[in-house]
Motif scaffolding. Structure first.
Motif, mmCIF file in Angstrom:
data_model
loop_
_atom_site.group_PDB
_atom_site.id
_atom_site.type_symbol
_atom_site.label_atom_id
_atom_site.label_comp_id
_atom_site.label_asym_id
_atom_site.label_seq_id
_atom_site.Cartn_x
_atom_site.Cartn_y
_atom_site.Cartn_z
ATOM 1 N N LYS A 124 -45.183 -62.192 -44.341
ATOM 2 C CA LYS A 124 -44.374 -61.058 -44.779
ATOM 3 C C LYS A 124 -43.028 -61.550 -45.273
ATOM 4 C CE LYS A 124 -42.230 -58.455 -41.750
ATOM 5 N NZ LYS A 124 -40.807 -58.326 -42.169
ATOM 6 N N ARG A 125 -42.543 -60.916 -46.328
ATOM 7 C CA ARG A 125 -41.203 -61.215 -46.821
ATOM 8 C C ARG A 125 -40.452 -59.913 -47.056
ATOM 9 N NH1 ARG A 125 -39.971 -64.508 -52.363
ATOM 10 N NH2 ARG A 125 -40.775 -66.248 -51.110
ATOM 11 N N ASP A 126 -39.304 -59.766 -46.426
ATOM 12 C CA ASP A 126 -38.453 -58.605 -46.661
ATOM 13 C C ASP A 126 -37.657 -58.825 -47.940
ATOM 14 O OD1 ASP A 126 -39.287 -57.400 -44.291
ATOM 15 O OD2 ASP A 126 -37.772 -58.473 -43.126
ATOM 16 N N LEU A 127 -37.661 -57.838 -48.810
ATOM 17 C CA LEU A 127 -36.919 -57.980 -50.060
ATOM 18 C C LEU A 127 -35.421 -57.894 -49.791
ATOM 19 C CD1 LEU A 127 -39.781 -57.575 -51.090
ATOM 20 C CD2 LEU A 127 -38.866 -56.124 -52.908
ATOM 21 N N PRO A 128 -34.641 -58.772 -50.410
ATOM 22 C CA PRO A 128 -33.193 -58.803 -50.145
ATOM 23 C C PRO A 128 -32.479 -57.585 -50.717
ATOM 24 C CG PRO A 128 -33.728 -60.254 -51.965
ATOM 25 C CD PRO A 128 -35.042 -59.775 -51.408
ATOM 26 N N THR A 129 -31.267 -57.390 -50.248
ATOM 27 C CA THR A 129 -30.445 -56.278 -50.707
ATOM 28 C C THR A 129 -29.695 -56.660 -51.974
ATOM 29 O OG1 THR A 129 -30.142 -55.527 -48.450
ATOM 30 C CG2 THR A 129 -28.582 -54.712 -50.075
ATOM 31 N N TYR A 130 -29.715 -55.742 -52.942
ATOM 32 C CA TYR A 130 -28.955 -55.951 -54.174
ATOM 33 C C TYR A 130 -28.611 -54.590 -54.776
ATOM 34 C CZ TYR A 130 -27.894 -56.975 -59.078
ATOM 35 O OH TYR A 130 -27.289 -57.028 -60.303
ATOM 36 N N ASN A 131 -27.359 -54.191 -54.667
ATOM 37 C CA ASN A 131 -26.916 -52.919 -55.253
ATOM 38 C C ASN A 131 -27.848 -51.772 -54.895
ATOM 39 O OD1 ASN A 131 -24.764 -54.201 -56.387
ATOM 40 N ND2 ASN A 131 -25.564 -54.198 -58.474
ATOM 41 N N ASP A 132 -28.237 -51.713 -53.621
ATOM 42 C CA ASP A 132 -29.096 -50.634 -53.124
ATOM 43 C C ASP A 132 -30.533 -50.768 -53.618
ATOM 44 O OD1 ASP A 132 -29.338 -48.367 -51.480
ATOM 45 O OD2 ASP A 132 -29.336 -47.046 -53.214
ATOM 46 N N ASN A 133 -30.876 -51.904 -54.250
ATOM 47 C CA ASN A 133 -32.216 -52.018 -54.807
ATOM 48 C C ASN A 133 -33.254 -52.549 -53.831
ATOM 49 O OD1 ASN A 133 -30.916 -51.718 -57.672
ATOM 50 N ND2 ASN A 133 -33.118 -51.624 -57.945
ATOM 51 N N SER A 134 -32.891 -52.759 -52.582
ATOM 52 C CA SER A 134 -33.908 -53.076 -51.586
ATOM 53 C C SER A 134 -34.342 -51.804 -50.862
ATOM 54 C CB SER A 134 -33.372 -54.093 -50.585
ATOM 55 O OG SER A 134 -32.253 -53.552 -49.913
ATOM 56 N N PHE A 135 -33.817 -50.662 -51.295
ATOM 57 C CA PHE A 135 -34.144 -49.375 -50.682
ATOM 58 C C PHE A 135 -34.872 -48.493 -51.694
ATOM 59 C CE2 PHE A 135 -30.321 -51.046 -48.729
ATOM 60 C CZ PHE A 135 -30.650 -51.029 -47.385
ATOM 61 N N PHE A 136 -36.021 -47.986 -51.293
ATOM 62 C CA PHE A 136 -36.847 -47.176 -52.185
ATOM 63 C C PHE A 136 -36.759 -45.718 -51.770
ATOM 64 C CE2 PHE A 136 -40.825 -45.118 -53.389
ATOM 65 C CZ PHE A 136 -40.904 -45.456 -54.728
ATOM 66 N N LYS A 137 -36.381 -44.871 -52.714
ATOM 67 C CA LYS A 137 -36.311 -43.430 -52.469
ATOM 68 C C LYS A 137 -37.615 -42.796 -52.959
ATOM 69 C CE LYS A 137 -32.073 -43.793 -50.992
ATOM 70 N NZ LYS A 137 -31.930 -45.241 -51.146
#
Length: 248
Positions: A124-137
């Motif tokens: 498993k790899r957690d996607l890094p944070t970048y300008n809120d782009n690691s969060f999916f709405k």
């Protein structure tokens, strides 16, 4: 001897290639293009790749916190093992955003974080944070998991309601980068709802329609190599005026 080698190549090697590799082989010469484009070869290829290959699916048993792999071949199937989920969540608490070559890109409902997970290997790899782009709405973003011409796995994340942006995640560099797009094509209406992307050859296709409507108004195509969007419209059918495409 030459005829035997040609027969082995055509009926024992080419029929076992991946579809992408067959597409490349069609550019070798006119003879290969002609042979690889025939219905006969299509049937041979389907038979060689489907009869011997075992398919793996994931299943969530009712009232269970487990995910199980099921292998099936032709009309038979059997349970193999239970998979340990690398998240502290019930299977129903994460969303599958895309799947490719045995890997899943998932989003956790409780924190909207995204991860790439291989259920069979457990990696498993957690996607890094970048300008809120690691969060999916869930109700506003669009997403696709794909492979480009350099055979690199990438993720496409489109945010088009609060912050208009299109970013691409690279599995090699483990970073996000924002790309420039034609805003009149991509961000035409803040009330648009996009589907998850469907990868076909070198393009990813999204259906787009207004958020409160069940109808599709257009189809957008993202070129995975040029990294551009185009409006491909909708197929034309001889139906009466006022007929609409229902979203899928």
């Amino acid at each position: 001897m030459t005829c035997l080698l040609v027969a082995i190549l055509e009926f024992h090697i080419l029929v076992r290639l991946m579809a992408k590799d067959i597409g490349r082989c069609r550019t070798v010469c006119k003879k290969w293009y002609s042979f690889l484009s025939t219905p006969k070869f299509a049937r041979l290829h389907w038979g060689a790749t489907s009869s011997s290959a075992k398919k793996v699916v994931l299943a969530t048993p009712e009232n269970s916190d487990d995910i199980a792999t099921i292998i099936y071949q032709l009309t038979s199937f059997y349970h193999v093992k239970v998979i340990d989920i690398p998240f502290n969540e019930h299977p129903f608490e994460f969303i599958t955003l895309g799947s490719l070559d045995g890997m899943l890109c998932v989003c956790l409902k409780n924190n909207s974080r995204m991860s790439i997970w291989n259920p069979l290997t457990g990696c498993k790899r957690d996607l890094p944070t970048y300008n809120d782009n690691s969060f999916f709405k869930v109700y506003s973003d669009a997403f696709a998991f794909y492979l480009d011409s350099s055979n690199e796995y990438k993720c496409l994340h489109v945010k088009h309601m609060v912050r208009e942006s299109v970013c691409i995640y690279s599995t090699i560099s483990n970073t996000w980068r924002e790309i420039t797009v034609d805003k009149e094509v991509v961000f035409r209406n803040k009330n648009d709802k996009w589907s998850l992307g469907t990868l076909c050859l070198d393009g990813i296709y999204f259906t787009v329609g207004e958020f409160w409507s069940a109808f599709v108004e257009l189809i957008l195509r993202f070129d995975v190599n040029l990294e551009t969007f185009t409006n491909v419209g909708l197929p034309s059918f001889p139906y009466e005026a006022g007929w609409h495409y229902a979203s899928c």
